[in-house]
Design an enzyme around this catalytic site. Structure first.
Site, mmCIF file in Angstrom:
data_model
loop_
_atom_site.group_PDB
_atom_site.id
_atom_site.type_symbol
_atom_site.label_atom_id
_atom_site.label_comp_id
_atom_site.label_asym_id
_atom_site.label_seq_id
_atom_site.Cartn_x
_atom_site.Cartn_y
_atom_site.Cartn_z
ATOM 1 N N ASN A 287 -8.164 6.174 6.552
ATOM 2 C CA ASN A 287 -7.408 6.030 5.443
ATOM 3 C C ASN A 287 -6.384 7.189 5.340
ATOM 4 O O ASN A 287 -6.892 8.338 4.952
ATOM 5 C CB ASN A 287 -8.278 5.944 4.087
ATOM 6 C CG ASN A 287 -7.457 5.697 2.871
ATOM 7 O OD1 ASN A 287 -6.493 6.062 2.836
ATOM 8 N ND2 ASN A 287 -8.284 5.537 1.806
ATOM 9 N N HIS B 256 -2.577 -1.512 2.854
ATOM 10 C CA HIS B 256 -3.328 -0.064 2.859
ATOM 11 C C HIS B 256 -4.734 -0.037 3.578
ATOM 12 O O HIS B 256 -5.303 -0.760 3.318
ATOM 13 C CB HIS B 256 -3.490 0.308 1.476
ATOM 14 C CG HIS B 256 -4.025 1.593 1.395
ATOM 15 N ND1 HIS B 256 -3.812 2.760 1.933
ATOM 16 C CD2 HIS B 256 -5.341 2.112 0.490
ATOM 17 C CE1 HIS B 256 -4.661 3.808 1.690
ATOM 18 N NE2 HIS B 256 -5.411 3.209 0.751
ATOM 19 N N CYS C 185 -2.843 6.322 -3.056
ATOM 20 C CA CYS C 185 -2.933 5.342 -1.921
ATOM 21 C C CYS C 185 -1.686 4.336 -2.131
ATOM 22 O O CYS C 185 -1.160 3.520 -1.042
ATOM 23 C CB CYS C 185 -4.119 4.715 -1.654
ATOM 24 S SG CYS C 185 -5.493 5.991 -1.037
#
Ligand code: ACO
Length: 326
Positions: A283, A253, A115
């Protein structure tokens, strides 16, 4: 002092058409719209169609970013793709994008920081551009996370989505009028390899010979996320000589709305300054920062001259932040 300054030139995004709502998910695993919303803020996520790959999404995002920058593939001499879900073990997605865009010069490679991938890729591109090793970089975060989810595991499958975002960066001599304080001002990368068991994929080419599935101890990751992200943002701001209060926009993020709010609280950041797309995208791992950046530019929140801080934490653990004046 760097010979060149890395300037922001354009941004583009691509989300697959198919939307999976929380209600639909509730018919697949034992969960509910209210649980997912309360714990994560997620309402829906986009999923790649059968046969639609990470490089398909990445290519569309890259073409849009180049259009927005007023540049063509001929201008590009560096492609870095951040992804955990490449089409193939090799070649890299970046090489595939290079081929599809008809680019025959420069370099192309993928980076793997899960990520945090986009922050790692941006930092790498900044170093290439600042040292004069490239003139125009395509930095892409692209994922088909749906392909590594265990769709019977309610603790993970409700959290992730697919998508891609691309940023075009160019090298400009800092002597040029008025650009001294524009572009990438500072970056900060960290990792700590002790936490594999908290967040990992249980397969791979040299271990199981399979792609594997994402496994996560969510509540433990949560605690590390708030602490490490806040630390990286403070360190970066100090290194750049910038007061957190003077930053116009925060592009985090998009893992969980509660993480976004926890970090904002810790650093006394008004939530109106935090760009959040987690409700609509879930996500999307390395794609989430450029996807959120693109949305805030499209809707007019981020404007030329604004100071923007991007941050992320992901598997590894990896984490980091980047400060950019648009
Ligand atoms: N629906 C309903 N119940 C669920 C679900 C679900 N989808 N998932 C878990 N539960 C249950 C659990 O089984 C548990 O039940 P129990 O109390 O009977 O044992 C209960 O809900 C609470 O589980 P927790 O894991 O403690 O819930 P928590 O409040 O921590 O929320 C979550 C879980 C959303 C995963 C949260 O911990 C989180 O977001 N963590 C961070 C994850 C993250 O940021 N990951 C990304 C960073 S890295 C990357 O992006 C790859």
């Amino acid at each position: 002092m760097s010979e060149f300054r890395t300037r922001f030139a354009g941004i583009g995004a691509c989300l697959p058409d198919r939307i999976l709502t929380n209600d639909e998910l509730s018919s697949m695993v034992d969960t509910s719209d209210s649980w997912i919303r309360e714990r994560t803020g997620i309402r829906q996520r986009h999923l790649a169609a059968e046969g639609e790959t990470t490089s398909d999404l990445a290519e569309r995002a890259a073409r849009r970013a180049l259009d927005q920058a007023g540049l063509t593939p001929d201008d590009v001499d560096l492609i870095i793709v951040a992804t955990t879900t490449p089409d193939f073990t090799f070649p890299s997605v970046a090489s595939m994008i290079q081929g599809r865009l008809g680019i025959t010069r420069g370099a192309a490679f993928d980076v793997q920081a899960v990520c945090t991938g986009f922050i790692y890729a941006l930092t790498t591109a900044d170093n290439f551009l600042a040292r004069g090793q490239a003139k125009c970089a395509l930095v892409i975060g692209a994922e088909t996370m749906s392909r590594i989810l265990d769709w019977t595991d309610r603790t993970t499958c409700v959290l992730f989505g697919d998508g891609a975002g691309a940023m075009v960066l160019t090298a400009e001599p800092p002597a040029d009028e008025g650009i001294e304080d524009r572009g990438v001002l500072a970056t900060y990368l960290r990792s700590d390899g002790r936490y594999k068991d908290l967040l990992h994929v249980d397969g791979g080419p040299s271990s199981t010979g399979t792609v594997g599935h994402l496994r996560m101890a969510g509540n433990q990751v949560f605690r590390h996320a708030v602490t490490n992200i806040a630390e990286s943002m403070s360190t970066l701001a100090t290194q750049a000589g910038v007061d957190i209060a003077d930053i116009n926009w925060f592009v985090p993020h998009q893992a969980n709305q509660r993480i976004l709010e926890g970090v904002a609280r810790k650093l006394s950041i008004p939530t109106e300054k935090v760009i959040s797309t987690v409700a609509d995208h879930g996500n999307t791992s390395a794609a989430s920062v450029p996807l959120a950046f693109d949305r805030a530019m499209q809707d007019g929140r981020i404007k030329s001259g604004d100071l923007v801080l991007m941050e992320a934490l992901g598997g590894g653990f990896t984490w980091g932040a980047a400060l950019l004046r648009v």
